[in-house]
Enzyme design. Structure first.
Site, PDB file in Angstrom:
ATOM      1  N   HIS A 207       7.703   0.740   0.448  1.00  0.00           N
ATOM      2  CA  HIS A 207       6.690   1.662  -0.092  1.00  0.00           C
ATOM      3  C   HIS A 207       7.276   3.076   0.009  1.00  0.00           C
ATOM      4  O   HIS A 207       7.255   3.680   1.080  1.00  0.00           O
ATOM      5  CB  HIS A 207       5.426   1.484   0.767  1.00  0.00           C
ATOM      6  CG  HIS A 207       4.279   2.380   0.480  1.00  0.00           C
ATOM      7  ND1 HIS A 207       3.091   1.923  -0.065  1.00  0.00           N
ATOM      8  CD2 HIS A 207       4.075   3.714   0.689  1.00  0.00           C
ATOM      9  CE1 HIS A 207       2.220   2.922  -0.165  1.00  0.00           C
ATOM     10  NE2 HIS A 207       2.804   4.024   0.289  1.00  0.00           N
ATOM     11  N   CYS A 240      -0.564  11.458   1.049  1.00  0.00           N
ATOM     12  CA  CYS A 240      -1.494  11.132   2.117  1.00  0.00           C
ATOM     13  C   CYS A 240      -2.067  12.428   2.668  1.00  0.00           C
ATOM     14  O   CYS A 240      -1.318  13.338   3.024  1.00  0.00           O
ATOM     15  CB  CYS A 240      -0.788  10.348   3.225  1.00  0.00           C
ATOM     16  SG  CYS A 240      -1.901  10.003   4.595  1.00  0.00           S
TER      17      CYS A 240
END
Ligand code: HMG
Ligand code: MG
Length: 289
Positions: A207, A240
């Site tokens: 990822h 994030c």
């Protein structure tokens, strides 16, 4: 190592891509995005997160999204779950696959989920057990697998430990996150070499966030290490909220281009993904990349 002949792309745009967007995105746009991506042939579309709405307001309508979602047969739609409350809400909304998430570093664990690595494992073990008992699939994320915005470089031992513990909990797949995109191909090779000592290669996903433009090179390095599952985000959306400076995930379009160049099948319609990318960027008021 030989390159894989087929790769599975896990589309995380509707979750990782949108979670950091400052302006409220209408539910209809989120639904349409998930449905467009699934229609483009993406086999897994991470569609939401059952996390604290105060911490991640953009994901607050995930329950409604799952209730209204027209699911395509054969497509998986995981949702992030941080605790037992999240699991209960996900089950009520009809979620069939959850993703639990931990950090390989202490600093990001505290910033993201407000507890230590050890506490997160204790909190998630009953969540995974209960989900599995109800017939759900469970995916596991290990964030900051290469570097952490708070603690600096992450030792391989931390990633190995957290990956192994998630696998012991029953996660069918472990996704290693380069959350702030600091990795390079050599670090990626060495990380995979370490983690595959404890996790079967076929159960490992990568990822990558694309801070320094190395995500595609890192995916190519991972492919050469025999990895065949990659997370990516349409139009490279993402970031994030608890990892300062973390930009978007590697773009799904760029991953598809790489696979085509290397002659690796994905089963995904690149033109349809690109169209969805243009469409969502327009919805978000962005220029098309
Ligand atoms: P906490 O901060 O320790 O507090 O939460 P709490 O458990 O006492 O709960 C605080 C409030 O949230 C309470 O409400 C709870 O009811 C509520 P209040 O009493 O204040 O009104 N609450 C919830 N509400 C809905 N659903 C829930 C839930 N849980 C509690 N499941 C917690 C701990 C983990 C829940 C919180 O810190 C949180 O939600 N953090 C956000 C984590 C997150 O979504 N981060 C972004 C995704 S991770 C990521 O992006 C990385 C990844 O992409 C991989 C990579 O790139 O590395 C996956
Ligand atoms: Mg991420």
């Amino acid at each position: 190592m030989n390159l894989p002949t087929h790769v599975t792309i896990v589309e995380v745009g509707p979750r990782d891509g949108l979670q950091n967007e400052p302006a409220r995105i209408p539910l209809e746009s989120k639904l349409e995005l998930v449905e467009r991506l699934a229609a483009a042939g993406l086999p897994v579309v991470e569609a939401g997160a059952f996390v604290s709405p105060k911490r991640v307001p953009q994901m607050a309508d995930s329950a409604e999204l799952f209730r209204q979602l027209h699911r395509r047969p054969g497509v998986r739609y995981p949702a992030l779950v941080p605790n037992m409350l999240g699991l209960q809400l996900a089950l009520t909304a009809g979620v069939e696959e959850i993703a639990v998430f931990v950090s390989a570093s202490e600093g990001f664990s505290q910033a993201n989920i407000n507890c230590s690595r050890a506490e997160s494992l204790e909190r998630l073990a009953p969540v995974a057990a209960s989900a599995l008992a109800k017939g759900l699939r469970v995916r596991g994320y290990v964030s900051c697998a290469i570097g952490c915005p708070y603690d600096g470089p992450t030792p391989h031992a931390n990633v190995m430990e957290m990956s192994l513990r998630l696998m012991e909990m029953g996660c069918g797949e472990i996704s290693l996150g380069d959350t702030i995109g600091v990795g390079d191909p050599e670090q990626v090779r060495s990380l995979i070499d370490a983690v595959t000592k404890v996790i079967p290669r076929g159960k490992l996903a990568m990822h990558f966030h694309d801070t320094y433009g190395r995500a595609v090179a890192n995916i190519e390095a991972s492919l050469r290490e025999g990895i065949s599952i990659f997370d990516s985000s349409v139009a490279g959306l993402g970031g994030c909220p608890f990892a300062p400076g973390a930009p978007g995930n590697v773009a799904t379009e760029a991953v598809l281009d790489l696979m085509e160049r290397l002659g690796i099948e994905t089963g995904v319609d690149r033109a349809a993904v690109a169209e969805s990318g243009t469409w969502i960027r327009q919805r978000l008021g962005r220029e098309t990349q």
